[in-house]
Motif scaffolding. Structure first.
Motif, PDB file in Angstrom:
ATOM      1  N   MET A   1       2.434  -7.268  10.460  1.00 44.38           N
ATOM      2  CA  MET A   1       1.852  -5.984  10.124  1.00 44.38           C
ATOM      3  C   MET A   1       0.331  -6.092  10.267  1.00 44.38           C
ATOM      4  SD  MET A   1       1.973  -3.825   6.518  1.00 44.38           S
ATOM      5  CE  MET A   1       3.695  -3.422   6.586  1.00 44.38           C
ATOM      6  N   ASN A   2      -0.275  -5.105  10.899  1.00 45.22           N
ATOM      7  CA  ASN A   2      -1.733  -5.070  11.061  1.00 45.22           C
ATOM      8  C   ASN A   2      -2.436  -5.080   9.704  1.00 45.22           C
ATOM      9  OD1 ASN A   2      -0.875  -4.482  13.629  1.00 45.22           O
ATOM     10  ND2 ASN A   2      -2.274  -2.784  13.922  1.00 45.22           N
ATOM     11  N   ALA A   3      -3.631  -5.620   9.690  1.00 39.58           N
ATOM     12  CA  ALA A   3      -4.426  -5.640   8.465  1.00 39.58           C
ATOM     13  C   ALA A   3      -4.674  -4.222   7.952  1.00 39.58           C
ATOM     14  CB  ALA A   3      -5.750  -6.354   8.714  1.00 39.58           C
ATOM     15  N   GLU A   4      -4.870  -3.280   8.867  1.00 40.62           N
ATOM     16  CA  GLU A   4      -5.124  -1.894   8.457  1.00 40.62           C
ATOM     17  C   GLU A   4      -3.906  -1.307   7.739  1.00 40.62           C
ATOM     18  OE1 GLU A   4      -7.790  -2.862  11.850  1.00 40.62           O
ATOM     19  OE2 GLU A   4      -5.645  -3.101  11.524  1.00 40.62           O
ATOM     20  N   PHE A   5      -2.713  -1.634   8.227  1.00 37.41           N
ATOM     21  CA  PHE A   5      -1.502  -1.143   7.566  1.00 37.41           C
ATOM     22  C   PHE A   5      -1.355  -1.765   6.183  1.00 37.41           C
ATOM     23  CE2 PHE A   5       0.397  -0.228  11.932  1.00 37.41           C
ATOM     24  CZ  PHE A   5       0.144   1.134  11.833  1.00 37.41           C
ATOM     25  N   LYS A   6      -1.703  -3.040   6.071  1.00 34.62           N
ATOM     26  CA  LYS A   6      -1.655  -3.694   4.763  1.00 34.62           C
ATOM     27  C   LYS A   6      -2.611  -3.002   3.789  1.00 34.62           C
ATOM     28  CE  LYS A   6      -0.250  -8.231   6.434  1.00 34.62           C
ATOM     29  NZ  LYS A   6      -0.636  -9.631   6.634  1.00 34.62           N
ATOM     30  N   GLU A   7      -3.801  -2.648   4.280  1.00 34.83           N
ATOM     31  CA  GLU A   7      -4.766  -1.941   3.425  1.00 34.83           C
ATOM     32  C   GLU A   7      -4.231  -0.574   3.034  1.00 34.83           C
ATOM     33  OE1 GLU A   7      -8.127  -3.170   2.246  1.00 34.83           O
ATOM     34  OE2 GLU A   7      -6.642  -4.748   2.574  1.00 34.83           O
ATOM     35  N   GLU A   8      -3.579   0.112   3.980  1.00 31.72           N
ATOM     36  CA  GLU A   8      -2.990   1.417   3.683  1.00 31.72           C
ATOM     37  C   GLU A   8      -1.973   1.292   2.553  1.00 31.72           C
ATOM     38  OE1 GLU A   8      -1.612   5.379   3.709  1.00 31.72           O
ATOM     39  OE2 GLU A   8      -3.506   4.480   4.268  1.00 31.72           O
ATOM     40  N   CYS A   9      -1.114   0.291   2.644  1.00 30.04           N
ATOM     41  CA  CYS A   9      -0.120   0.063   1.592  1.00 30.04           C
ATOM     42  C   CYS A   9      -0.806  -0.239   0.259  1.00 30.04           C
ATOM     43  CB  CYS A   9       0.802  -1.091   1.971  1.00 30.04           C
ATOM     44  SG  CYS A   9       1.940  -0.707   3.318  1.00 30.04           S
ATOM     45  N   ARG A  10      -1.851  -1.008   0.340  1.00 33.65           N
ATOM     46  CA  ARG A  10      -2.568  -1.420  -0.875  1.00 33.65           C
ATOM     47  C   ARG A  10      -3.292  -0.260  -1.550  1.00 33.65           C
ATOM     48  NH1 ARG A  10      -7.209  -6.112  -0.785  1.00 33.65           N
ATOM     49  NH2 ARG A  10      -7.681  -6.066  -2.979  1.00 33.65           N
ATOM     50  N   TYR A  11      -3.862   0.652  -0.748  1.00 30.18           N
ATOM     51  CA  TYR A  11      -4.736   1.676  -1.304  1.00 30.18           C
ATOM     52  C   TYR A  11      -4.191   3.103  -1.253  1.00 30.18           C
ATOM     53  CZ  TYR A  11      -8.271  -1.969  -1.323  1.00 30.18           C
ATOM     54  OH  TYR A  11      -8.956  -3.131  -1.574  1.00 30.18           O
ATOM     55  N   ALA A  12      -2.987   3.304  -0.755  1.00 29.24           N
ATOM     56  CA  ALA A  12      -2.458   4.664  -0.589  1.00 29.24           C
ATOM     57  C   ALA A  12      -2.487   5.461  -1.896  1.00 29.24           C
ATOM     58  CB  ALA A  12      -1.040   4.619  -0.026  1.00 29.24           C
ATOM     59  N   ASP A  13      -2.034   4.860  -2.982  1.00 30.31           N
ATOM     60  CA  ASP A  13      -2.014   5.574  -4.261  1.00 30.31           C
ATOM     61  C   ASP A  13      -3.424   5.933  -4.715  1.00 30.31           C
ATOM     62  OD1 ASP A  13       0.744   5.467  -4.385  1.00 30.31           O
ATOM     63  OD2 ASP A  13       0.788   3.701  -5.695  1.00 30.31           O
ATOM     64  N   GLU A  14      -4.369   5.031  -4.519  1.00 32.79           N
ATOM     65  CA  GLU A  14      -5.754   5.308  -4.906  1.00 32.79           C
ATOM     66  C   GLU A  14      -6.361   6.428  -4.070  1.00 32.79           C
ATOM     67  OE1 GLU A  14      -8.491   2.016  -5.777  1.00 32.79           O
ATOM     68  OE2 GLU A  14      -6.724   0.704  -5.581  1.00 32.79           O
ATOM     69  N   ILE A  15      -6.037   6.455  -2.779  1.00 27.57           N
ATOM     70  CA  ILE A  15      -6.540   7.523  -1.911  1.00 27.57           C
ATOM     71  C   ILE A  15      -6.007   8.869  -2.398  1.00 27.57           C
ATOM     72  CG2 ILE A  15      -6.447   8.500   0.420  1.00 27.57           C
ATOM     73  CD1 ILE A  15      -6.412   5.528   1.433  1.00 27.57           C
ATOM     74  N   HIS A  16      -4.724   8.911  -2.729  1.00 29.01           N
ATOM     75  CA  HIS A  16      -4.130  10.154  -3.243  1.00 29.01           C
ATOM     76  C   HIS A  16      -4.818  10.583  -4.542  1.00 29.01           C
ATOM     77  CE1 HIS A  16      -0.247  10.491  -0.801  1.00 29.01           C
ATOM     78  NE2 HIS A  16      -0.978   9.560  -0.238  1.00 29.01           N
ATOM     79  N   GLU A  17      -4.990   9.635  -5.456  1.00 33.04           N
ATOM     80  CA  GLU A  17      -5.617   9.954  -6.741  1.00 33.04           C
ATOM     81  C   GLU A  17      -7.064  10.420  -6.560  1.00 33.04           C
ATOM     82  OE1 GLU A  17      -4.292  10.313  -9.812  1.00 33.04           O
ATOM     83  OE2 GLU A  17      -2.429  10.062  -8.702  1.00 33.04           O
TER      84      GLU A  17
END
Length: 75
Positions: A1-17
């Motif tokens: 998995m690309n590093a960017e996808f890993k970051e997306e998984c890591r920060y998706a909830d924070e981006i929504h909030e």
């Protein structure tokens, strides 16, 4: 998995909030300035401006439409 996808998984909830917090910030600000605020109208106006800003960012970073499929994140 690309590093960017890993970051997306890591920060998706924070981006929504964070996005929701920006919206709530502007709802409060409208409420301060307009005592008899029509919340539905204010929400539509704010969301319209937020959508315009997102559209500008899509043009800048995605050539018009960001259609990237989000990654399958491990729970």
């Amino acid at each position: 998995m690309n590093a960017e996808f890993k970051e997306e998984c890591r920060y998706a909830d924070e981006i929504h909030e964070d996005t929701k917090e920006v919206f709530e910030k502007w709802m409060k600000r409208y409420g301060w300035d307009i005592p008899e605020l029509d919340q539905n109208l204010a929400a539509r106006l704010i969301l319209t401006e937020m959508q315009k800003a997102l559209s500008e960012l899509e043009v800048k970073y995605c050539g018009g439409v960001c259609d990237t499929e989000p990654p399958e994140c491990e729970i």
